[in-house]
Design an enzyme around this catalytic site. Structure first.
Site, PDB file in Angstrom:
ATOM      1  N   GLU A 415       0.816  -1.215   0.000  1.00 61.35           N
ATOM      2  CA  GLU A 415       0.000   0.000   0.000  1.00 61.35           C
ATOM      3  C   GLU A 415       0.848   1.263   0.000  1.00 61.35           C
ATOM      4  OE1 GLU A 415      -3.092   0.302  -0.434  1.00 61.35           O
ATOM      5  OE2 GLU A 415      -4.181  -1.436   0.351  1.00 61.35           O
ATOM      6  N   GLU A 485      -3.951 -10.629  -0.141  1.00 66.78           N
ATOM      7  CA  GLU A 485      -4.761 -10.567   1.074  1.00 66.78           C
ATOM      8  C   GLU A 485      -6.180 -10.938   0.677  1.00 66.78           C
ATOM      9  OE1 GLU A 485      -4.454  -6.789   3.193  1.00 66.78           O
ATOM     10  OE2 GLU A 485      -2.302  -6.703   2.775  1.00 66.78           O
TER      11      GLU A 485
HETATM   12  C1  IPT Z   1      -5.083  -3.887   3.761  1.00 69.96           C
HETATM   13  C2  IPT Z   1      -3.689  -3.712   4.247  1.00 69.96           C
HETATM   14  O1  IPT Z   1      -2.757  -4.072   3.274  1.00 69.96           O
HETATM   15  C3  IPT Z   1      -3.404  -4.488   5.486  1.00 69.96           C
HETATM   16  O2  IPT Z   1      -2.201  -4.026   6.044  1.00 69.96           O
HETATM   17  C4  IPT Z   1      -4.528  -4.369   6.455  1.00 69.96           C
HETATM   18  O3  IPT Z   1      -4.684  -3.038   6.797  1.00 69.96           O
HETATM   19  C5  IPT Z   1      -5.768  -4.838   5.817  1.00 69.96           C
HETATM   20  O4  IPT Z   1      -6.059  -4.086   4.691  1.00 69.96           O
HETATM   21  C6  IPT Z   1      -6.973  -4.708   6.719  1.00 69.96           C
HETATM   22  O5  IPT Z   1      -6.827  -5.283   7.953  1.00 69.96           O
HETATM   23  S1  IPT Z   1      -5.497  -2.404   2.934  1.00 69.96           S
HETATM   24  C7  IPT Z   1      -7.171  -2.494   2.537  1.00 69.96           C
HETATM   25  C8  IPT Z   1      -7.957  -1.793   3.598  1.00 69.96           C
HETATM   26  C9  IPT Z   1      -7.437  -1.830   1.243  1.00 69.96           C
END
Ligand code: IPT
Length: 958
Positions: A415, A485
């Site tokens: 990010e 993710e």
């Molecule tokens: C994504 C992040 O990469 C991760 O670090 C964490 O924040 C996760 O979301 C949520 O727990 S970013 C996403 C909100 C677009």
């Protein structure tokens, strides 16, 4: 030494000065080393320049300073407090400036060299810091060594010329905020301190400097090629392979390859004139072939997790035992891959991944997410002034970790938007190590990357990507896809894992994903149990968004982890009614089935009638076979019959003992006979009560007050659940956030209007309308009671009225019991399950206690439902369902559960509240991803369901 207090470096975009170039990490060689971990003197000051640097001088008296444990974070040791923000910077965004209020920790340690420390003529020494957040300045014996940033990266200083046998004074000034903080905006606690090891390493004359082990595998020839490039010439030996070559020279020999499933390591040695460094060599080749990531000639499927370093007491200061526990838990739960979100982990963790076998995406310590608030303007990764800092970070990661076979992909960070700085990092990494593909999610066009990677894409989009119908740049269309993710494991959930896995297994291009995330970052707290954002009085915070892991903060596996283990099991075991066979599929990418022992058991109504071993033919990865089951045991009792087939470790492995079950499946044989209760008893009215068989009712309200001798507080319709984090959803989700909609409609404050209590010849009928204030919608609900004299049957009939456009949270009945502890049931278990988190629930006989049925989500919310319950016994009652039902029992009401912010806010009351549900709305993972898929919605539609109540056979013992 001057008395001036220089702090310019704090806000300087440069990575620092004075440190040695980065080099490969290894656990230990024969060279002397001295751990400087332990108790240090500590002084906290409010700004970077509040104190001068005279504390670094020899003879400084720090006798009145506090003591602090190194490694550690001072905010977790009674000095200041942690702050949790997801992506917002907890300070004004004005790069590279940081606030004047900049907590600064001076750390002091005086040490002697061990007796046998080699003398100066025998070489030099380096002082190594494995991790300091966020910026440190270092002095040894009054000499300023330099300063550095890059919190989760190693920094070494040459100190041989400064060392003395006794009384060495090591002074480290650590600033919480620095220019580096702009590059470290990961979603986690801000935790300043020296949180990884500090070590003094002797560097003998002629020692090894940096070295790069190249160990590839040719799957066609079955050979490995080894070459070790070394800054200092020497010899490389691998006795098991009969290898003895010069550095820089290569040799090709027959080897067994390394993979996450078969982590074959060869021990070797790199010997230079002054040092012998142990090598742990894994032969493997990672290639992009025909748009797929292949290892050793085979495409791999990542069944991964994102792992932050976390310990509820120690924060990111992890000891080796905790790291090993993580790796063992991952292996025991069928996980085969880790993304080191969002920074390189403690280096010893990667040794464990090499040893036990996990694919690793090693991610650089870089995130600038907070710039999204200003449309990414002034993003450091697109500003050349910051590029040296970015390149420094890339080099410190790659040089440190390059010799680990487990590391199969480099990741630029997380990010951070897009920009020239990222491209520069990518180019540098590819130049230095072309042997591994490069990952970065933020680069949608994949200009700099070798993998198309996304986060939280919903199932439909993932399927389009799998089919290659997602468009995108020409380059991207030719790349493999991963979800770096997905399945946000916040609170109850994640739902929909099985549906993702089906897609991953159906489309070659989809090479799996990494669940977000491994562990809840709750902080152990004396009053709150586990604290989350806001619990330390932060002016800006993101609440319990920091508790979104598959493990609870104390590393207890959550139901989400049990579900993930089942969904990603390495062997498929499936079957349908009827033909007496079970289909076994080897879902691994490399290993055969020889390490597994298969067994069957034949169960009737949850009791094992007979069991035995099942012989399964050798199956190569990807192969399936239909295996004949034995004939059902003669004389088995009548009832609901099924086969359970298990695959367990045939022998002890490095990560679990013999008998550890890696996969299982159930094959139904015959259906469950539904309970029948002939309506023969007559209702009798008198003295304010109605009795019907064993049931006693309030004659005015028609509410059940007792079954046999067991008092109950009247069962009635219940549609509310304490909304889960996924029900409440994240603001940026486009799907409707049902948790909010339900509350707006008033589903948490339904009123029950009594329309009539009628007795018939063999029935008691209670007519009601259940509806919230201020709305025209409601549920016309009729309770119909019958009995055969011993058992009492309730049939609930409910019909939605009005304009229902949303699903219901739950649909069932709730009642209170004055006492209950032990719970036995026949149905899904042992853990909780909801419509889209139910894969791990096995049909069987289970027992627990009311307390044991609670799932300890850090923020209390709906939990603990057991699925497909045919019958249950608790509090002296036996309850049978027609059809099967969901069972929850708790010592507080749903309203109390809904109101609590931490588990310590839940006080057990006098009554045990039991929910018997006909339906539950799905879970999904909308706390950061998509909501439940439509098939898992609990639509408001006419429904009828029954329960049969009677005295439990062993009522006295419960
Ligand atoms: C994504 C992040 O990469 C991760 O670090 C964490 O924040 C996760 O979301 C949520 O727990 S970013 C996403 C909100 C677009």
């Amino acid at each position: 030494m001057s008395k001036r207090t220089v702090t310019d470096y704090v806000e300087d975009v440069s990575p620092g000065s004075g440190a040695l170039p980065p080099r490969a990490w290894y656990a230990a060689s024969g060279a002397a080393c001295l751990s400087l971990n332990g108790s240090w003197r500590f002084r906290l000051s409010p700004t970077a320049d509040a104190e001068d640097d005279s504390f670094a001088e020899e003879g400084y008296d720090a006798g009145d300073w506090a003591r602090i444990a190194v490694p550690g974070h001072w905010v977790l040791q009674g000095h200041g407090a942690p702050i949790y923000t997801n992506h917002l910077y907890p300070f004004p965004v004005d790069p590279p400036r940081v606030p004047t209020e900049n907590p600064t920790g001076d750390h002091l340690r005086v040490f002697d060299l061990p007796q046998d420390w080699p003398d100066r003529a025998a070489g030099g020494a380096v002082l190594r810091f494995d991790g300091v957040e966020s910026c440190a300045r270092v002095w040894l014996n009054g000499t300023d060594l330099g300063e550095f940033k890059g919190s989760r990266l190693p920094h070494e200083f040459a100190v041989g010329h400064l060392l003395r046998p006794e009384g060495n004074v090591l002074a480290v000034r650590v600033h919480q905020w620095s220019a580096g903080s702009y590059l470290e905006d990961q979603d986690q606690w801000w935790l300043p301190g020296i949180f990884r090891d500090v070590t003094l390493l002797h560097r003998p004359a002629g020692c090894v400097l940096d070295f790069f082990v190249h160990a590839s595998y040719d799957h066609r020839a079955g050979t490995g090629t080894l070459r070790v490039d070394s800054d200092v010439d020497g010899r490389v030996t691998v006795s098991e392979l009969g290898v003895d070559i010069a550095t820089g020279e290569s040799v090709t020999v027959p080897v067994e390859p390394w993979s996450a499933e078969t982590p074959r390591l060869y021990e070797g040695t790199l010997a230079t004139e002054g040092e012998r460094v142990p090598l742990r060599i894994g032969f493997r080749t990672v290639e992009l072939t025909d748009g797929l990531i292949e290892v050793n000639g085979r495409p791999v499927l990542f069944k991964g997790v994102n792992r932050h370093e976390w310990h509820a007491e120690k924060g990111r200061a992890l000891d080796l035992a905790t790291m090993r526990e993580d790796v063992l838990l991952m292996k025991q739960h069928n996980i085969n891959a880790v993304r080191t979100s969002h920074y390189p982990p403690h280096p010893a963790f990667l040794d464990l991944c090499d040893t036990y076998g996990l694919w690793v995406i090693d991610e650089c310590d870089l995130e600038t997410h907070g710039f999204t608030e200003q449309g990414w303007r002034d993003n450091p990764v697109d500003d050349d002034r910051w590029t040296p800092a970015l390149l420094d970070r890339a080099a410190r990661m790659v040089e440190r970790d390059k010799n680990h076979p487990s590391v199969v992909v480099w990741s630029l960070g997380n990010e951070a938007g897009t920009g020239r700085g990222l491209t520069a990092m990518a180019e540098w990494i590819k130049g230095r190590d072309p042997s591994r593909p490069l990952h970065y999610e933020g680069d949608l066009n994949c200009r700099d990357t070798d993998v198309y990677s996304r986060m939280y894409a919903d199932h439909a989009e993932v399927e389009r990507i799998g089919r290659g119908l997602d468009g995108g740049t020409l380059k991207r269309r030719g790349l493999p896809f991963i979800l770096c993710e997905y399945a946000h494991a916040m609170g109850n959930g994640p739902g929909g894992l099985a549906d993702y896995q089906r897609l991953f297994e159906s489309y070659d291009r989809l090479q799996g994903g990494f669940v977000w995330e491994w562990i809840d970052h709750g902080i152990a707290h004396p009053e709150l149990g586990h604290a989350y954002g806001g619990d330390f009085g932060e002016e800006l915070h993101d609440g319990n968004f920091v508790c979104d892991g598959l493990l609870f903060p104390d590393r207890e596996p959550s139901p989400g982890l049990a579900e993930f283990k089942k969904v990603i099991e390495p062997v498929g075991i499936t079957g349908d009614f009827g033909d007496g066979t079970v289909r076994i599929t080897n879902k691994q990418d490399f290993a055969g089935l020889s390490g597994l022992a298969f067994s069957w058991s034949y169960e009737v109504d949850g009791e094992t009638v007979e069991s035995g071993t099942l012989s399964v033919p050798a199956l190569a990865p990807g192969e399936s076979a239909d295996v004949k089951l034995p004939a059902p045991p003669a004389g088995a009792p009548a009832g609901e019959a099924l086969w359970t087939v298990r695959a367990a470790l045939a022998a002890d492995s490095a990560w679990a003992p013999k008998g550890h079950v890696v996969a299982w499946g159930q094959v139904p044989v015959s259906e469950r006979p539904v309970p029948t209760v002939p309506a023969t008893a007559r209702p009798v009215t008198g003295d304010g009560v109605i009795t019907l068989g064993p049931g006693t009712f309030d004659a005015r309200t028609g509410a059940l007050t007792a079954v046999g001798g067991v008092p109950v507080s009247g069962p009635r319709l219940d549609v509310w659940r304490a909304t889960t984090d996924n029900d409440d959803g994240a603001p940026w989700q486009s799907d409707l956030r049902y948790g909010l909609v339900w509350r707006k409609l008033g589903l948490h404050r339904m009123r029950h209007r009594l329309d009539g209590v009628e007795t018939g010849e063999h029935t008691l009928t209670v007519r009601t309308r259940v509806a919230p204030a201020a709305r025209e919608l409601g549920l016309s609900t009729v309770y119909r009671w019958t009995s055969d004299g011993d058992r009492l049957r309730l049939t609930v009939c409910t019909i939605p009225e009005g304009d229902w456009t949303v699903p219901l949270p739950r649909l069932g009945i709730r009642f209170g019991l004055s006492a209950a502890d032990r719970v036995r049931w026949y149905g899904g278990g042992p853990g909780e399950a909801y419509p889209d988190t139910r894969t791990a629930a096995a049909v069987g006989r289970w027992q627990s206690t009311v307390d044991g049925m609670q799932t300890p989500y850090v923020r209390p919310q709906e939990n603990g439902a057991r699925i497909d319950v045919r019958w249950a016994e608790l509090g002296g009652l036996r309850i049978e369902g027609d059809p099967a039902f969901w069972l929850t029992a708790r010592r507080w009401t749903t309203e109390q559960l809904d109101a609590a912010t931490h588990r310590t806010g839940l006080a057990p009351g006098e009554t045990v509240w039991v929910n018997l549900d006909h339906g539950q709305h799905g879970i999904g993972s909308q706390s950061c991803g998509p909501g439940p898929l439509p098939p898992y919605h609990l639509r408001a539609e006419p429904a009828e369901f029954s329960f049969v109540f009677s005295a439990a056979p062993d009522a006295k013992s419960s």
